[in-house]
Write a protein that holds these residues in place. Sequence first.
Motif, PDB file in Angstrom:
ATOM      1  N   LYS A 156       6.126 -11.322  -8.399  1.00 20.32           N
ATOM      2  CA  LYS A 156       6.149  -9.860  -8.305  1.00 20.32           C
ATOM      3  C   LYS A 156       5.040  -9.242  -9.150  1.00 20.32           C
ATOM      4  CE  LYS A 156       9.124  -5.876  -9.227  1.00 20.32           C
ATOM      5  NZ  LYS A 156      10.445  -5.443  -9.708  1.00 20.32           N
ATOM      6  N   LYS A 157       4.839  -9.749 -10.347  1.00 21.34           N
ATOM      7  CA  LYS A 157       3.804  -9.212 -11.241  1.00 21.34           C
ATOM      8  C   LYS A 157       2.420  -9.337 -10.596  1.00 21.34           C
ATOM      9  CE  LYS A 157       2.171  -9.783 -16.057  1.00 21.34           C
ATOM     10  NZ  LYS A 157       0.875  -9.255 -15.852  1.00 21.34           N
ATOM     11  N   ILE A 158       2.134 -10.497 -10.040  1.00 23.50           N
ATOM     12  CA  ILE A 158       0.832 -10.730  -9.407  1.00 23.50           C
ATOM     13  C   ILE A 158       0.612  -9.758  -8.250  1.00 23.50           C
ATOM     14  CG2 ILE A 158      -0.486 -12.369  -7.988  1.00 23.50           C
ATOM     15  CD1 ILE A 158       0.863 -14.613  -9.702  1.00 23.50           C
ATOM     16  N   VAL A 159       1.579  -9.678  -7.344  1.00 22.34           N
ATOM     17  CA  VAL A 159       1.407  -8.858  -6.145  1.00 22.34           C
ATOM     18  C   VAL A 159       1.414  -7.368  -6.487  1.00 22.34           C
ATOM     19  CG1 VAL A 159       2.329  -8.320  -3.852  1.00 22.34           C
ATOM     20  CG2 VAL A 159       2.342 -10.684  -4.685  1.00 22.34           C
ATOM     21  N   LYS A 160       2.239  -6.966  -7.430  1.00 24.60           N
ATOM     22  CA  LYS A 160       2.238  -5.554  -7.841  1.00 24.60           C
ATOM     23  C   LYS A 160       0.881  -5.170  -8.424  1.00 24.60           C
ATOM     24  CE  LYS A 160       5.484  -3.303 -10.089  1.00 24.60           C
ATOM     25  NZ  LYS A 160       4.853  -2.100  -9.697  1.00 24.60           N
ATOM     26  N   GLU A 161       0.351  -5.992  -9.319  1.00 25.83           N
ATOM     27  CA  GLU A 161      -0.918  -5.661  -9.965  1.00 25.83           C
ATOM     28  C   GLU A 161      -2.087  -5.677  -8.987  1.00 25.83           C
ATOM     29  OE1 GLU A 161      -1.332  -8.300 -13.310  1.00 25.83           O
ATOM     30  OE2 GLU A 161       0.257  -7.275 -14.438  1.00 25.83           O
ATOM     31  N   GLU A 162      -2.127  -6.666  -8.107  1.00 22.95           N
ATOM     32  CA  GLU A 162      -3.271  -6.831  -7.202  1.00 22.95           C
ATOM     33  C   GLU A 162      -3.201  -5.959  -5.953  1.00 22.95           C
ATOM     34  OE1 GLU A 162      -6.054  -8.516  -7.800  1.00 22.95           O
ATOM     35  OE2 GLU A 162      -5.263  -9.087  -9.760  1.00 22.95           O
ATOM     36  N   ILE A 163      -1.990  -5.682  -5.460  1.00 22.53           N
ATOM     37  CA  ILE A 163      -1.856  -4.991  -4.179  1.00 22.53           C
ATOM     38  C   ILE A 163      -1.080  -3.678  -4.319  1.00 22.53           C
ATOM     39  CG2 ILE A 163      -1.135  -5.193  -1.766  1.00 22.53           C
ATOM     40  CD1 ILE A 163      -3.177  -7.411  -2.738  1.00 22.53           C
ATOM     41  N   VAL A 164       0.182  -3.761  -4.653  1.00 28.89           N
ATOM     42  CA  VAL A 164       1.065  -2.592  -4.597  1.00 28.89           C
ATOM     43  C   VAL A 164       0.580  -1.471  -5.502  1.00 28.89           C
ATOM     44  CG1 VAL A 164       3.418  -1.742  -4.938  1.00 28.89           C
ATOM     45  CG2 VAL A 164       3.036  -4.006  -3.920  1.00 28.89           C
ATOM     46  N   ASP A 165       0.320  -1.754  -6.762  1.00 28.07           N
ATOM     47  CA  ASP A 165      -0.114  -0.699  -7.688  1.00 28.07           C
ATOM     48  C   ASP A 165      -1.450  -0.087  -7.274  1.00 28.07           C
ATOM     49  OD1 ASP A 165       2.182  -1.153  -9.131  1.00 28.07           O
ATOM     50  OD2 ASP A 165       1.185  -2.208 -10.777  1.00 28.07           O
ATOM     51  N   GLN A 166      -2.284  -0.861  -6.603  1.00 27.23           N
ATOM     52  CA  GLN A 166      -3.589  -0.373  -6.163  1.00 27.23           C
ATOM     53  C   GLN A 166      -3.490   0.465  -4.884  1.00 27.23           C
ATOM     54  OE1 GLN A 166      -6.407  -1.017  -8.038  1.00 27.23           O
ATOM     55  NE2 GLN A 166      -4.955  -1.958  -9.449  1.00 27.23           N
ATOM     56  N   PHE A 167      -2.732  -0.045  -3.912  1.00 23.74           N
ATOM     57  CA  PHE A 167      -2.720   0.545  -2.578  1.00 23.74           C
ATOM     58  C   PHE A 167      -1.630   1.589  -2.352  1.00 23.74           C
ATOM     59  CE2 PHE A 167      -5.517  -2.963  -2.000  1.00 23.74           C
ATOM     60  CZ  PHE A 167      -6.326  -2.639  -0.923  1.00 23.74           C
ATOM     61  N   ASP A 168      -0.591   1.593  -3.185  1.00 25.92           N
ATOM     62  CA  ASP A 168       0.502   2.535  -2.961  1.00 25.92           C
ATOM     63  C   ASP A 168       0.026   3.970  -3.167  1.00 25.92           C
ATOM     64  OD1 ASP A 168       3.159   3.258  -2.328  1.00 25.92           O
ATOM     65  OD2 ASP A 168       3.664   3.413  -4.453  1.00 25.92           O
ATOM     66  N   HIS A 169       0.254   4.795  -2.182  1.00 24.63           N
ATOM     67  CA  HIS A 169      -0.146   6.205  -2.174  1.00 24.63           C
ATOM     68  C   HIS A 169      -1.658   6.384  -2.371  1.00 24.63           C
ATOM     69  CE1 HIS A 169       4.160   6.778  -2.338  1.00 24.63           C
ATOM     70  NE2 HIS A 169       3.933   7.989  -1.855  1.00 24.63           N
ATOM     71  N   ALA A 170      -2.413   5.449  -1.826  1.00 25.24           N
ATOM     72  CA  ALA A 170      -3.869   5.540  -1.817  1.00 25.24           C
ATOM     73  C   ALA A 170      -4.330   5.774  -0.385  1.00 25.24           C
ATOM     74  CB  ALA A 170      -4.491   4.250  -2.355  1.00 25.24           C
ATOM     75  N   THR A 171      -5.555   6.236  -0.259  1.00 29.87           N
ATOM     76  CA  THR A 171      -6.206   6.345   1.041  1.00 29.87           C
ATOM     77  C   THR A 171      -7.324   5.317   1.056  1.00 29.87           C
ATOM     78  OG1 THR A 171      -5.704   8.702   1.165  1.00 29.87           O
ATOM     79  CG2 THR A 171      -7.420   7.881   2.633  1.00 29.87           C
ATOM     80  N   VAL A 172      -7.311   4.447   2.053  1.00 28.22           N
ATOM     81  CA  VAL A 172      -8.288   3.365   2.151  1.00 28.22           C
ATOM     82  C   VAL A 172      -9.298   3.725   3.233  1.00 28.22           C
ATOM     83  CG1 VAL A 172      -8.616   0.893   2.521  1.00 28.22           C
ATOM     84  CG2 VAL A 172      -6.487   1.726   1.491  1.00 28.22           C
ATOM     85  N   LEU A 173     -10.561   3.723   2.835  1.00 35.32           N
ATOM     86  CA  LEU A 173     -11.636   4.062   3.768  1.00 35.32           C
ATOM     87  C   LEU A 173     -12.770   3.051   3.638  1.00 35.32           C
ATOM     88  CD1 LEU A 173     -11.762   7.901   3.057  1.00 35.32           C
ATOM     89  CD2 LEU A 173     -10.741   6.788   5.055  1.00 35.32           C
ATOM     90  N   ASN A 174     -13.464   2.827   4.745  1.00 33.83           N
ATOM     91  CA  ASN A 174     -14.619   1.945   4.752  1.00 33.83           C
ATOM     92  C   ASN A 174     -15.787   2.669   4.099  1.00 33.83           C
ATOM     93  OD1 ASN A 174     -16.971   0.514   5.489  1.00 33.83           O
ATOM     94  ND2 ASN A 174     -15.962  -0.309   7.302  1.00 33.83           N
ATOM     95  N   LYS A 175     -16.333   2.062   3.049  1.00 34.96           N
ATOM     96  CA  LYS A 175     -17.406   2.720   2.295  1.00 34.96           C
ATOM     97  C   LYS A 175     -18.748   2.714   3.025  1.00 34.96           C
ATOM     98  CE  LYS A 175     -18.431  -1.365  -0.491  1.00 34.96           C
ATOM     99  NZ  LYS A 175     -18.314  -1.922  -1.833  1.00 34.96           N
ATOM    100  N   HIS A 214     -17.171   8.253   6.549  1.00 30.45           N
ATOM    101  CA  HIS A 214     -15.966   8.619   5.801  1.00 30.45           C
ATOM    102  C   HIS A 214     -16.232   8.695   4.304  1.00 30.45           C
ATOM    103  CE1 HIS A 214     -13.054   7.348   9.195  1.00 30.45           C
ATOM    104  NE2 HIS A 214     -13.121   8.653   9.130  1.00 30.45           N
ATOM    105  N   ILE A 215     -17.375   8.175   3.873  1.00 32.31           N
ATOM    106  CA  ILE A 215     -17.702   8.215   2.449  1.00 32.31           C
ATOM    107  C   ILE A 215     -17.741   9.657   1.943  1.00 32.31           C
ATOM    108  CG2 ILE A 215     -20.220   8.163   2.746  1.00 32.31           C
ATOM    109  CD1 ILE A 215     -18.262   6.299   0.016  1.00 32.31           C
ATOM    110  N   GLU A 216     -18.180  10.579   2.789  1.00 35.12           N
ATOM    111  CA  GLU A 216     -18.213  11.993   2.392  1.00 35.12           C
ATOM    112  C   GLU A 216     -16.803  12.523   2.169  1.00 35.12           C
ATOM    113  OE1 GLU A 216     -20.434  14.008   5.422  1.00 35.12           O
ATOM    114  OE2 GLU A 216     -22.184  12.710   5.114  1.00 35.12           O
ATOM    115  N   LEU A 217     -15.877  12.161   3.028  1.00 33.66           N
ATOM    116  CA  LEU A 217     -14.481  12.543   2.866  1.00 33.66           C
ATOM    117  C   LEU A 217     -13.922  11.903   1.593  1.00 33.66           C
ATOM    118  CD1 LEU A 217     -11.779  13.744   3.806  1.00 33.66           C
ATOM    119  CD2 LEU A 217     -11.487  11.707   5.240  1.00 33.66           C
ATOM    120  N   ALA A 218     -14.240  10.646   1.383  1.00 34.83           N
ATOM    121  CA  ALA A 218     -13.765   9.941   0.191  1.00 34.83           C
ATOM    122  C   ALA A 218     -14.243  10.631  -1.080  1.00 34.83           C
ATOM    123  CB  ALA A 218     -14.240   8.492   0.215  1.00 34.83           C
ATOM    124  N   GLU A 219     -15.508  10.993  -1.108  1.00 32.03           N
ATOM    125  CA  GLU A 219     -16.062  11.649  -2.303  1.00 32.03           C
ATOM    126  C   GLU A 219     -15.354  12.974  -2.571  1.00 32.03           C
ATOM    127  OE1 GLU A 219     -20.181  11.704  -1.226  1.00 32.03           O
ATOM    128  OE2 GLU A 219     -20.499   9.630  -1.888  1.00 32.03           O
TER     129      GLU A 219
END
Length: 149
Positions: A62-81, A85-90
């Motif tokens: 759980k610690k590994i997956v939370k730190e590497e995936i869940v804590d990073q991606f939860d309630h984030a918006t993922v865009l191809n840099k 979309h980089i303008e929207l990201a900025e």
Amino acid sequence: MSQIRLTKQFNFETGHALYGYDGKCKNVHGHSYKLNVTVIGQPINDRNHVKNGMVIDFSDLKKIVKEEIVDQFDHATVLNKTTPHIELAEELIKRDHNVILVDYQPTSEQMIIDFAEKIKARLPKEIQLHSLKLQETETSFAEWFASDN
């Protein structure tokens, strides 16, 4: 000694947009993802070891997956840099939004490859990542198997 597979499920909310896509997913939208992480290994067979009988402590996985995936991606918006979309990201970043810029199209297929690499890098050497299942909706998911890669 027997090889045992253990699976732990994780949930997180993530938004994304698929630049250049010919359907609705070109728009920013989100999913309630479910990630099943399955590892394989042999249970520890040492009565003096605090983790005796375990392949890996579920809390360690759980610690590994939370730190590497869940804590990073939860309630984030993922865009191809590498897209406009980089303008929207900025703009979102300026407004203090959690934005993850990746060098791939943020589909379930590409995200699961990214997740596999991040998790494999953190597992103890005696534990192997067996498979991942990333469920995007109730009826749609991507799977990654070590045996295929």
